[in-house]
Design a protein around this motif. Structure first.
Motif, PDB file in Angstrom:
ATOM      1  N   SER A 134       0.804  -1.228   0.000  1.00  0.00           N
ATOM      2  CA  SER A 134       0.000   0.000   0.000  1.00  0.00           C
ATOM      3  C   SER A 134       0.828   1.265   0.000  1.00  0.00           C
ATOM      4  CB  SER A 134      -0.926   0.006   1.223  1.00  0.00           C
ATOM      5  OG  SER A 134      -0.168  -0.061   2.419  1.00  0.00           O
ATOM      6  N   CYS A 135       2.132   1.178   0.233  1.00  0.00           N
ATOM      7  CA  CYS A 135       2.964   2.375   0.255  1.00  0.00           C
ATOM      8  C   CYS A 135       4.406   1.996  -0.053  1.00  0.00           C
ATOM      9  CB  CYS A 135       2.874   3.109   1.601  1.00  0.00           C
ATOM     10  SG  CYS A 135       3.379   2.102   3.007  1.00  0.00           S
ATOM     11  N   SER A 149       3.167   6.850  -1.487  1.00  0.00           N
ATOM     12  CA  SER A 149       3.287   5.943  -2.624  1.00  0.00           C
ATOM     13  C   SER A 149       3.922   6.692  -3.789  1.00  0.00           C
ATOM     14  CB  SER A 149       1.922   5.397  -3.033  1.00  0.00           C
ATOM     15  OG  SER A 149       2.022   4.554  -4.171  1.00  0.00           O
ATOM     16  N   VAL A 160      -0.843   8.416   0.932  1.00  0.00           N
ATOM     17  CA  VAL A 160      -1.824   7.339   1.028  1.00  0.00           C
ATOM     18  C   VAL A 160      -2.621   7.467   2.318  1.00  0.00           C
ATOM     19  CG1 VAL A 160      -2.135   4.830   1.154  1.00  0.00           C
ATOM     20  CG2 VAL A 160      -0.389   5.804  -0.358  1.00  0.00           C
TER      21      VAL A 160
END
Length: 770
Positions: A134-135, A149, A160
């Motif tokens: 997610s990052c 990100s 994010v």
């Protein structure tokens, strides 16, 4: 990591040659003292040692061994450097220019962009790259953390998520993928996050205890007092309490952080290293190292505190002493100097001299410093740094204590340690083979239901492993194999010991020990439970899914002393010589025979009773673990019992099947039974029980019982024994009737026999005898 010039360097030099030490730094180091560079930084995510200059950065790859390759360089532009890290894919460089700005450089396009914070309300404490889906970047600020990100098309970072709370300082290691964020007046309240390839896990907020110095003074915890380490695949946090002079151990679980004990500290400045799952606590002021094995519940030092030495390449004798003396005079820096920075898990950076040292354990010195041989063997069996060397060391220890004629009770415990360790390895390998057979059977099945079952199983495994990945990330590539092997080869008595601990520690330890036992089992359900209960490094979880079998079935190199599985190996885990051998410190019973019993037999020949007692204990341990013993060990025991006329005991061993029936054992009983009819009869009976009809008939012929041999051969249809042997025995008995009976037998039951030269020859001899 950066360093400043030491204003008061230590005046204590290297210990002289010949000094005893359990820990040493290996010469030559990685040299990175390039003129014009401004400090040294360690990028633990990529294992790079970085030295920025006026407009570029030099990078050295830190590998398992010292590398002499020239450094790589990248342009970073002018400006101050507070910290610097490469992205995990190597495409970007992040440079913290100040407490308000981080600059990012694209290595291919040379384009730059920056990330700034609000100067009036927050400042940047640091950043690190992550492989979290997610990052890509974690930015730690005094106001919390930002999950960013990277957008390659726009060449910028997108926010994010932002987590807002007060942060005083933080500690992060790429090995564990965990970041601990300190807050509070004393910096004792922690928020913990783990950012791994499996996702983000937030630990429950917890507080570390600190002793009170005075009534009106509250000590403040510093970042250098917190150390995150991975030991046996588990993630621990070590907290140095300067008031009580203790190093508190905290163990991370999925839903709790539990203190697991404390270690005494004897220095106002300490450092922590982990080598092969052994915890090293450097007492910097005292200039000694204390080593611990947290696998044990007592948390007592493995040995006495000893200094850290500088050691050269592998040489021996006078040459080794000369090399160490030369190193002592040539190395200008001082042991535990102010410019030393300890890097996770086993590196030391001498910033002033531009040197990077690797810390090593001297297992031979550790083994020789303890008189508790079983405990030493247990310690060695948990090590994985150099399997062949550790195996040879364990074998030499076994030979030594047998030649010293140590009490049988000590020998028994030592043998039990080695046999138990090998039995665990065999069970795991058999479990892998069973999994392969099940997988192949499912693949060969043409039914739709079988295919559906495979898909469901794969999805379940992926879900399980994703949970494991999201627990704690750790154990880089060179330690992944050792992590899993150490989890597999734990001892059963650890679970029993944990019941005697305090109530809170007992609950948490029992969970962990149950998980370790589940890891050794063949049950997939138990394995799932193991992966989802304890906070283990997620790289270890990936090993379970991808690399576990590969680690066990690597081709093992054969050492100069011949430490390898013999061609006559009978253990169930190896079916033939072409199969890959298991690379492990565990010692098979074949190796026990070839490199222990066979070598000490001659020297212990004057005291066969002692060696017999040792062999009996080895047989007892192997029977308990259901392992097959090398037949030569049985034969050795038979010879010694017969040599001391202990035939009654030998008969009991055979009838009670303590000596496992085999062709070799039966023939040895026949050989030793020449002086004892009962032993010879036991050998004959064993041949019949094993259906070794050819050998049984041959022995009857050798004893002159050719008619009995003929009847037995007819009954069991033995056609492999040549007719001439029967005929020659009848001629030797000078009995024409028996010779005629043998001729008639082979003529009736072997039609082609009359056409052979043997028939004509012995028929002529029968006529002459008549």
């Amino acid at each position: 990591m950066s360093g400043k010039a030491s204003s008061d360097p230590s005046q204590v030099g290297l210990s002289g040659s010949g000094a005893l030490s359990h820990v040493y730094i290996q010469h030559p180091p990685l040299r990175c003292n390039v003129p014009g560079t401004q400090g040294l930084y360690y990028d633990d995510g990529n294992k790079l040692l970085l030295a920025p200059s006026s407009d570029q950065v030099l990078s050295w790859k830190v590998g398992p061994s010292t590398q002499s390759d020239p450094p790589n360089s990248d342009f970073i532009g002018e400006g101050p450097v507070l910290s610097i890290r490469y992205s995990l894919d190597g495409k970007l460089i992040g440079i913290q220019r100040s407490n308000q700005e981080i600059q990012f450089i694209n290595r291919e396009s040379r384009e730059t962009f920056s990330r700034r914070c609000r100067p009036d309300s927050e400042s940047i404490l640091g950043f690190f790259w992550t492989d979290c889906p997610s990052c890509d970047v974690l930015l730690i600020k005094t106001s919390g953390i930002d999950l960013l990100s990277y957008e390659p098309d726009l060449n910028t970072l997108r926010l994010v998520e932002a987590k807002r709370f007060s942060v005083s300082w933080y500690v992060y290691t790429h090995e564990s993928r965990m970041v601990l964020l300190a807050s509070g007046m004393q910096c004792t309240i922690f928020s913990g996050y783990q950012f791994s390839s499996g996702g983000i896990i937030r630990l429950p907020k917890f507080e570390m205890a600190m002793a009170k110095a005075e009534a009106n003074h509250k000590p403040v915890l510093a970042a250098e007092d917190i150390h995150i380490v991975i030991i046996y695949g588990r993630v621990y946090c070590l907290q140095f309490d300067r008031v009580s002079m203790q190093l508190n151990l905290y163990r991370f679980y999925r839903d709790a952080v539990v203190q697991q004990g404390a270690l005494p500290i004897y220095s106002s400045r300490i450092a922590v290293s982990v080598i092969d799952n052994v915890l090293l606590v450097h007492q910097v002021d005292a200039k000694v190292v204390i080593i611990y094995d947290v696998f044990l519940d007592c948390l007592s030092p493995i040995s006495a505190p000893l200094p850290l030495l500088l050691r050269g390449s592998s040489v021996s004798g006078r040459q080794a002493l000369q090399v160490e003396d030369n190193l002592t005079s040539a190395y200008g820096a001082m042991i535990y100097g102010d410019s030393w920075t300890f890097l996770v898990p086993d590196l030391i950076c001498d910033i002033d001299n531009g040197l990077l040292w690797r810390i090593c354990l001297d297992l031979e010195a550790i083994a020789s410093s303890s008189s508790d041989v079983p405990s030493v063997l247990e310690f060695l069996q948990r090590r994985r740094s150099d399997p062949s060397k550790i195996k040879m060391l364990c074998l030499s220890i076994m030979r030594a204590i047998m030649l010293e004629r140590r009490p049988i009770s000590i020998i028994t415990r030592a043998i039990d340690v080695l046999v138990t360790s090998y039995a665990h390895l065999v069970k795991m390998e058999n479990a892998f083979q069973g999994g392969d057979r099940s997988s192949k059977k499912s693949q060969n099945s043409g039914s739709q239901s079988a295919n559906t079952s495979n898909i469901v199983s794969a999805e379940s495994l992926d879900e399980t492993m994703n949970r494991g990945k999201s627990i704690i990330k750790g154990a880089e590539s060179e330690t992944q194999q050792s992590t899993i092997r150490n989890l597999v080869n734990v001892n059963d008595n650890h679970a029993k010991k944990s019941t005697s601990k305090a109530s809170l520690d007992s609950v948490s330890d029992s969970d962990g020990d149950a998980n370790l036992d589940a890891m050794r089992s063949n049950s997939g359900e138990s394995l799932d439970k193991y992966l989802s209960t304890d906070l283990l490094s997620s790289d270890a979880m990936q090993d379970v899914k991808k690399n576990m079998k590969h680690d066990y079935l690597k081709q093992s190199p054969i050492e100069s002393e011949g430490l390898g599985c013999s061609s006559s190996r009978s253990d169930s885990c190896i079916s033939n010589q072409q199969e890959p051998q298991i690379i492990s410190v565990a010692i098979s019973l074949d190796e026990m025979y070839h490199f222990v019993f066979a070598l000490v037999e001659e020297e212990l020949g004057g005291d066969p009773a002692y060696l017999i007692a040792v062999i009996v204990e080895c047989l007892r341990c192997s029977t308990k673990e259901k392992l097959r013993v090398h037949p030569n060990l049985y034969m050795m025991m038979i010879q010694m019992l017969a040599r001391t006329n202990r035939y009654s005991e030998l008969a009991l061993f055979v009838t009670n099947k303590i000596l496992e029936p085999s062709k070799e054992v039966a023939l040895q009983l026949l050989e030793q039974g020449r002086q004892n009819f009962q032993i010879r009869k036991l050998g004959m009976d064993m041949l019949r029980q094993l259906s070794l009809h050819h050998d049984f008939v041959t022995v009857l012929l050798q004893d002159g019982y050719y008619l009995e041999a003929l009847r037995y051969a007819r009954k069991h249809k033995v056609i492999t024994v040549q007719p001439s042997l029967f005929l020659e025995a009848a001629v030797a008995a000078n009995n024409s009737q028996h010779l005629a009976a043998v001729l008639r037998f082979f003529s009736d039951f072997t039609p082609s026999f009359k056409l052979t030269s043997d028939y004509n020859r012995y028929h002529t001899m029968l006529i002459e005898m008549s």
